[in-house]
Design an enzyme around this catalytic site. Structure first.
Site, PDB file in Angstrom:
ATOM      1  N   CYS A  70       3.612  -4.729 -10.890  1.00 33.13           N
ATOM      2  CA  CYS A  70       2.584  -5.077  -9.976  1.00 33.13           C
ATOM      3  C   CYS A  70       2.883  -4.928  -8.592  1.00 33.13           C
ATOM      4  O   CYS A  70       4.077  -5.641  -8.304  1.00 33.13           O
ATOM      5  CB  CYS A  70       2.022  -6.187 -10.638  1.00 33.13           C
ATOM      6  SG  CYS A  70       1.317  -6.536 -12.097  1.00 33.13           S
ATOM      7  N   ARG A  90       5.161   0.414  -8.518  1.00 32.28           N
ATOM      8  CA  ARG A  90       5.283  -0.773  -9.076  1.00 32.28           C
ATOM      9  C   ARG A  90       4.702  -0.955 -10.456  1.00 32.28           C
ATOM     10  O   ARG A  90       4.528  -1.899 -11.245  1.00 32.28           O
ATOM     11  CB  ARG A  90       5.142  -2.094  -8.446  1.00 32.28           C
ATOM     12  CG  ARG A  90       6.141  -2.271  -7.147  1.00 32.28           C
ATOM     13  CD  ARG A  90       5.753  -3.297  -6.237  1.00 32.28           C
ATOM     14  NE  ARG A  90       6.222  -4.410  -6.736  1.00 32.28           N
ATOM     15  CZ  ARG A  90       7.377  -5.108  -6.668  1.00 32.28           C
ATOM     16  NH1 ARG A  90       8.123  -4.366  -5.813  1.00 32.28           N
ATOM     17  NH2 ARG A  90       7.785  -6.295  -7.069  1.00 32.28           N
ATOM     18  N   TRP A 122       0.713  -3.312 -13.295  1.00 35.27           N
ATOM     19  CA  TRP A 122       1.288  -2.655 -14.608  1.00 35.27           C
ATOM     20  C   TRP A 122       0.918  -4.051 -15.522  1.00 35.27           C
ATOM     21  O   TRP A 122       1.498  -5.091 -15.587  1.00 35.27           O
ATOM     22  CB  TRP A 122       2.775  -2.896 -14.380  1.00 35.27           C
ATOM     23  CG  TRP A 122       3.619  -2.170 -15.665  1.00 35.27           C
ATOM     24  CD1 TRP A 122       3.694  -0.948 -15.794  1.00 35.27           C
ATOM     25  CD2 TRP A 122       4.222  -2.727 -16.528  1.00 35.27           C
ATOM     26  NE1 TRP A 122       4.570  -0.634 -17.087  1.00 35.27           N
ATOM     27  CE2 TRP A 122       4.658  -1.885 -17.335  1.00 35.27           C
ATOM     28  CE3 TRP A 122       4.494  -4.384 -16.768  1.00 35.27           C
ATOM     29  CZ2 TRP A 122       5.505  -2.118 -18.452  1.00 35.27           C
ATOM     30  CZ3 TRP A 122       5.266  -4.466 -17.972  1.00 35.27           C
ATOM     31  CH2 TRP A 122       5.897  -3.624 -18.755  1.00 35.27           C
ATOM     32  N   ASN A 130       1.811 -11.024  -9.296  1.00 32.30           N
ATOM     33  CA  ASN A 130       2.807 -10.319  -9.869  1.00 32.30           C
ATOM     34  C   ASN A 130       3.702 -11.319 -10.729  1.00 32.30           C
ATOM     35  O   ASN A 130       4.235 -12.214 -10.231  1.00 32.30           O
ATOM     36  CB  ASN A 130       3.490  -9.634  -8.516  1.00 32.30           C
ATOM     37  CG  ASN A 130       4.829  -8.837  -9.188  1.00 32.30           C
ATOM     38  OD1 ASN A 130       5.001  -8.495 -10.234  1.00 32.30           O
ATOM     39  ND2 ASN A 130       5.867  -8.906  -8.505  1.00 32.30           N
ATOM     40  N   GLY A 131       4.046 -10.782 -11.957  1.00 32.45           N
ATOM     41  CA  GLY A 131       4.723 -11.882 -12.599  1.00 32.45           C
ATOM     42  C   GLY A 131       4.114 -12.247 -13.995  1.00 32.45           C
ATOM     43  O   GLY A 131       3.168 -11.560 -14.363  1.00 32.45           O
ATOM     44  N   GLU A 169      22.311   8.199 -20.692  1.00 34.98           N
ATOM     45  CA  GLU A 169      21.363   8.372 -19.464  1.00 34.98           C
ATOM     46  C   GLU A 169      20.662   9.657 -19.412  1.00 34.98           C
ATOM     47  O   GLU A 169      19.373   9.511 -18.908  1.00 34.98           O
ATOM     48  CB  GLU A 169      22.452   8.324 -18.123  1.00 34.98           C
ATOM     49  CG  GLU A 169      21.847   8.365 -16.907  1.00 34.98           C
ATOM     50  CD  GLU A 169      20.537   7.668 -16.540  1.00 34.98           C
ATOM     51  OE1 GLU A 169      20.279   6.559 -17.304  1.00 34.98           O
ATOM     52  OE2 GLU A 169      19.977   7.839 -15.446  1.00 34.98           O
ATOM     53  N   LYS A 173      16.638   9.690 -19.198  1.00 35.23           N
ATOM     54  CA  LYS A 173      15.967  10.201 -18.134  1.00 35.23           C
ATOM     55  C   LYS A 173      14.818  11.437 -18.750  1.00 35.23           C
ATOM     56  O   LYS A 173      13.839  11.512 -18.366  1.00 35.23           O
ATOM     57  CB  LYS A 173      16.781  11.033 -17.236  1.00 35.23           C
ATOM     58  CG  LYS A 173      16.721  11.146 -15.849  1.00 35.23           C
ATOM     59  CD  LYS A 173      17.178  10.153 -14.965  1.00 35.23           C
ATOM     60  CE  LYS A 173      16.731   8.873 -15.482  1.00 35.23           C
ATOM     61  NZ  LYS A 173      17.138   7.575 -14.794  1.00 35.23           N
ATOM     62  N   GLU A 232      11.867   9.248 -20.565  1.00 37.02           N
ATOM     63  CA  GLU A 232      11.060   8.784 -19.621  1.00 37.02           C
ATOM     64  C   GLU A 232      10.047   9.638 -18.996  1.00 37.02           C
ATOM     65  O   GLU A 232       8.888   9.129 -18.812  1.00 37.02           O
ATOM     66  CB  GLU A 232      11.443   7.709 -18.822  1.00 37.02           C
ATOM     67  CG  GLU A 232      12.613   8.110 -17.843  1.00 37.02           C
ATOM     68  CD  GLU A 232      13.071   6.704 -16.989  1.00 37.02           C
ATOM     69  OE1 GLU A 232      14.336   7.167 -16.559  1.00 37.02           O
ATOM     70  OE2 GLU A 232      12.549   5.945 -16.923  1.00 37.02           O
ATOM     71  N   HIS A 278      28.822  10.897 -38.361  1.00 38.81           N
ATOM     72  CA  HIS A 278      28.680   9.608 -38.952  1.00 38.81           C
ATOM     73  C   HIS A 278      27.290   9.302 -39.260  1.00 38.81           C
ATOM     74  O   HIS A 278      27.048   8.163 -39.556  1.00 38.81           O
ATOM     75  CB  HIS A 278      29.409   8.515 -38.279  1.00 38.81           C
ATOM     76  CG  HIS A 278      31.008   8.686 -37.988  1.00 38.81           C
ATOM     77  ND1 HIS A 278      31.828   8.541 -39.116  1.00 38.81           N
ATOM     78  CD2 HIS A 278      31.659   8.949 -37.102  1.00 38.81           C
ATOM     79  CE1 HIS A 278      33.063   8.795 -38.904  1.00 38.81           C
ATOM     80  NE2 HIS A 278      33.049   9.201 -37.614  1.00 38.81           N
ATOM     81  N   LYS A 324       8.333   0.643 -11.840  1.00 37.79           N
ATOM     82  CA  LYS A 324       9.614   0.999 -11.175  1.00 37.79           C
ATOM     83  C   LYS A 324      10.410  -0.477 -11.272  1.00 37.79           C
ATOM     84  O   LYS A 324      11.670  -0.517 -11.341  1.00 37.79           O
ATOM     85  CB  LYS A 324       9.656   1.307  -9.623  1.00 37.79           C
ATOM     86  CG  LYS A 324      10.761   1.280  -8.967  1.00 37.79           C
ATOM     87  CD  LYS A 324      11.458   2.739  -9.256  1.00 37.79           C
ATOM     88  CE  LYS A 324      12.915   3.017  -8.445  1.00 37.79           C
ATOM     89  NZ  LYS A 324      13.665   3.731  -9.385  1.00 37.79           N
TER      90      LYS A 324
HETATM   91  C1  F6R Z   1      15.092   4.436 -15.920  1.00 36.44           C
HETATM   92  C2  F6R Z   1      15.115   3.322 -14.921  1.00 36.44           C
HETATM   93  C3  F6R Z   1      15.125   1.754 -15.703  1.00 36.44           C
HETATM   94  C4  F6R Z   1      16.056   1.059 -14.407  1.00 36.44           C
HETATM   95  C5  F6R Z   1      16.166  -0.318 -15.061  1.00 36.44           C
HETATM   96  C6  F6R Z   1      16.743  -1.421 -14.413  1.00 36.44           C
HETATM   97  O1  F6R Z   1      15.360   5.757 -14.883  1.00 36.44           O
HETATM   98  O2  F6R Z   1      14.888   3.191 -13.784  1.00 36.44           O
HETATM   99  O3  F6R Z   1      15.965   2.020 -16.811  1.00 36.44           O
HETATM  100  O4  F6R Z   1      17.314   1.451 -14.195  1.00 36.44           O
HETATM  101  O5  F6R Z   1      14.554  -0.923 -15.268  1.00 36.44           O
HETATM  102  O6  F6R Z   1      16.054  -1.484 -13.287  1.00 36.44           O
HETATM  103  P1  F6R Z   1      16.991  -1.949 -11.922  1.00 36.44           P
HETATM  104  O7  F6R Z   1      18.067  -1.186 -11.474  1.00 36.44           O
HETATM  105  O8  F6R Z   1      15.966  -2.229 -10.682  1.00 36.44           O
HETATM  106  O9  F6R Z   1      17.495  -3.405 -12.379  1.00 36.44           O
END
Ligand code: F6R
Length: 604
Positions: A2, A27, A74, A98-99, A476, A480, A483, A499, A599
């Site tokens: 948010c 956000r 969000w 927000n929160g 990772e 990526k 998502e 396994h 984000k």
């Molecule tokens: C994936 C991604 C998330 C963040 C995670 C932690 O592409 O961006 O998995 O890495 O939400 O966020 P931060 O780094 O802001 O603590």
């Protein structure tokens, strides 16, 4: 999670708020809304979905007023709907938040029993209803907001606007960031300074528990104990707030392309001609027996990669945990432990809670992208990664900058502990310094990667395999891909496949093998052969030596520049990111704003 904005302006605020919300849309983008006070009248407009829907709605239903608050959501409590969209209004007060208000059920039951009628399923509406109650009891808006804030548990950044008050906005922060922007005869608030950049670069960050009472001519701040407080106003440079796509179609594409430059910046910050330049408060690693690393998502994979470096180069045992597990497990943290928290935003709720758990138990170092963030401010030493603003929801340049800073930290640990001789140390530093040029070369393979991605886009499931530091990168790469392309993907340690997961392999499953020609290459290739023997479609990502040796019979081979094996994960992140990006493009998904994500995850 948010974004909130508030303006006491000199001109009509609706377009200003929409513009600021655009800069906060990373956000959350489930719904958006704004409220204004116009000649004392409080009114609002809300729309489900992305901000563009709110803009369209405003064309047909404009909203006048020079005072206003706005929100991009969000969803946490209640589905994305107009009724659940912010601002929430109860009688003469409107609120954006927000929160999460953790005691909202208790408050809601109490207020409902007193006859208050709720219009939404949100926790936020309890803030508006409670304030409405305090106003009805005869308190003025300042006191009503103060009394309300005193009852709220949880994490929040919140802003209030009141009917009949053209020149008053109240804002507060507890656990979620909030910046105040100072203009000429106007004042702004925003979840971050970037939202406010078009209006002002003079910013005051509220601290934990602060409440601000704002008018066009005054900013009064009260601390968590309700004492008047002074908070410094700073002037941000254009670099700190610049957000432009620079000709790229997506933020993610821009941020992938920036990596050679930002990595070089990070190195320039921490490396001098012949040694490291870390803050003097950084503990001496000779005094450390164990490292605990905690993070979420991509930052967690950066920690898992760094574990290899701290253990191999500095001979320091490392435990890595996801923050949401760490914080509730209450692990014992002995003396001589260093706790490292890694976070792009510096606001991730679980990581912050894990940090607070370690307070007074261990020395706390954070590796963050946002230097003013809560995690940075609450650490003993905050190490900025200098990636610049990252807007794309899928983290790319922040990941490689986190890796780079952690690699330098591991080398510094090796130096302190005497586990590497000076020539070996210098050779490793030289290997790091070579990375920006190698990354530029890897970026040159983009067309080839896009062609492979078009084939991957047909798949339902994709596996990533790697050994050593390539194992976290496999996870990772899978993260990526899922998502942003919504294709199911998993990353496995190459040796672990047999396994269990090997049962998934058939001719429909592409398997991406991350295998530079290093000491583990032959082992990884054996595992790759096991996949090919079961008709799995292997995409081998290696260097020219590896491709020549093991490329025969694979579905696709992608050749990367040669790189020092120990830091190869930093380079191989590039094809992993580009594969995800181009697969998403081929599938036509929303690369920068993938569904269900936001984000900055400031809720548990
Ligand atoms: C994936 C991604 C998330 C963040 C995670 C932690 O592409 O961006 O998995 O890495 O939400 O966020 P931060 O780094 O802001 O603590």
């Amino acid at each position: 999670m948010c974004g909130i904005v508030g303006v006491l302006g000199r001109n009509e605020v609706a377009p200003i708020i929409v513009e600021a919300l655009k800069r906060l849309e990373y956000r959350g983008y489930d719904s958006a809304g704004l409220a204004t006070v116009n000649d004392g009248t409080l009114d609002r407009r809300r729309a489900v979905g992305k901000l563009v829907n709110l803009s369209d709605h405003l064309v047909h239903h404009p909203l006048a007023g020079k005072s206003g608050i706005g929100h991009t959501r969000w969803a946490t409590h209640g589905a994305p709907s107009v009724a659940n969209a912010h601002p929430h209004q109860a009688g003469p007060v409107a609120v954006v938040h927000n929160g999460i208000i953790e005691n909202f059920r208790t408050l809601r039951e109490e207020l409902t029993a007193e006859g208050h009628e709720f219009q939404s399923d949100t926790d936020t509406e309890t803030i508006a209803q409670l304030t409405c109650k305090h106003l009805a009891e005869g308190h003025d808006p300042r006191e009503a907001a103060r009394l309300t804030l005193g009852r709220l548990e949880g994490a929040f950044a919140v802003a209030f606007l009141f009917r009949g008050e053209n020149d008053l906005m109240i804002a507060a922060r507890k656990g979620s960031p909030l910046a105040i922007g100072h203009g000429e005869g106007e004042v702004f608030i925003g979840s971050d300074a970037i939202a406010l950049a078009p209006m002002t670069n003079r910013i005051t960050y509220l601290e934990e528990g602060d409440r601000a009472v704002l008018t066009r001519g005054s900013v009064e701040i009260f601390d968590a104990e309700d004492r008047p407080a002074t908070r410094e106003a700073r002037t941000l440079t254009a670099d700190q707030t610049r957000v432009e796509k620079g000709g790229h179609k997506h933020w993610m594409a821009k941020e992938i392309a920036e990596q050679p430059v930002v990595l070089a910046d990070a190195m320039a910050h921490y490396l001098t001609a012949d040694t490291f330049d870390f803050p003097p408060e950084l503990p001496d690693f000779k005094e450390i027996d164990r490292i605990v690393m905690v993070a979420c998502g991509t930052a967690f994979y950066a920690c898992l990669t760094a574990k290899y470096w701290f253990e191999q180069l500095a001979r320091l045992p490392v435990e890595v945990d996801v923050a949401s597990e760490f914080r509730y497990r209450e692990p014992p943290i002995g003396p001589r432990t260093l706790a490292i928290f890694v976070s792009q935003s510096g606001e991730t709720a679980d990581t912050l809670a894990a940090l607070r758990y370690c307070r007074d138990k261990a020395a706390i170092v954070s590796v963050v992208n946002v230097p003013e963030s809560s995690i940075a401010r609450e650490s003993d030493v905050a190490l900025p990664i200098l990636a610049g603003v990252e807007i794309g929801v899928a983290s790319t340049k922040a990941f490689t900058c986190q890796l780079t800073v952690l690699a330098m930290l591991a080398l510094r640990a090796a130096q302190d502990r005497g586990t590497l001789e000076a020539p070996a140390l210098a050779a490793h530093v030289a290997d790091l310094r070579a990375l920006p040029a190698q990354i530029s070369q890897a970026l040159g393979a983009e067309d080839r990667i896009a062609a492979i991605a078009r084939r991957l886009a047909e798949a339902q499931d994709i596996l990533f395999l790697g050994r050593g530091a390539m194992f976290p990168l496999a996870m990772e790469g899978a993260l990526k891909l899922k998502e942003i392309s919504y294709i199911h993907a998993e990353g496995y340690a190459s040796g672990e496949l047999k396994h269990g997961p090997i049962a998934l392999i058939d001719k429909h499953v592409p398997v991406i093998v991350l295998a530079p020609r290093d000491g583990l290459f032959d082992k990884t290739v054996s595992n790759m052969q096991e996949v090919m023997a079961r008709n799995g479609k292997v995409v081998l990502i290696s260097d020219s030596a590896g491709a020549a040796e093991a490329g025969a019979g694979t579905w696709e081979v992608l050749t990367m520049p040669r790189v020092a094996p120990v830091f190869a994960a930093i380079l191989y992140a590039i094809p992993a990111q580009l594969l995800a990006y181009h697969t998403a493009i081929a599938k036509g998904t929303d690369v920068d704003q993938p569904r269900n994500l936001a984000k900055s995850v400031t809720v548990e």
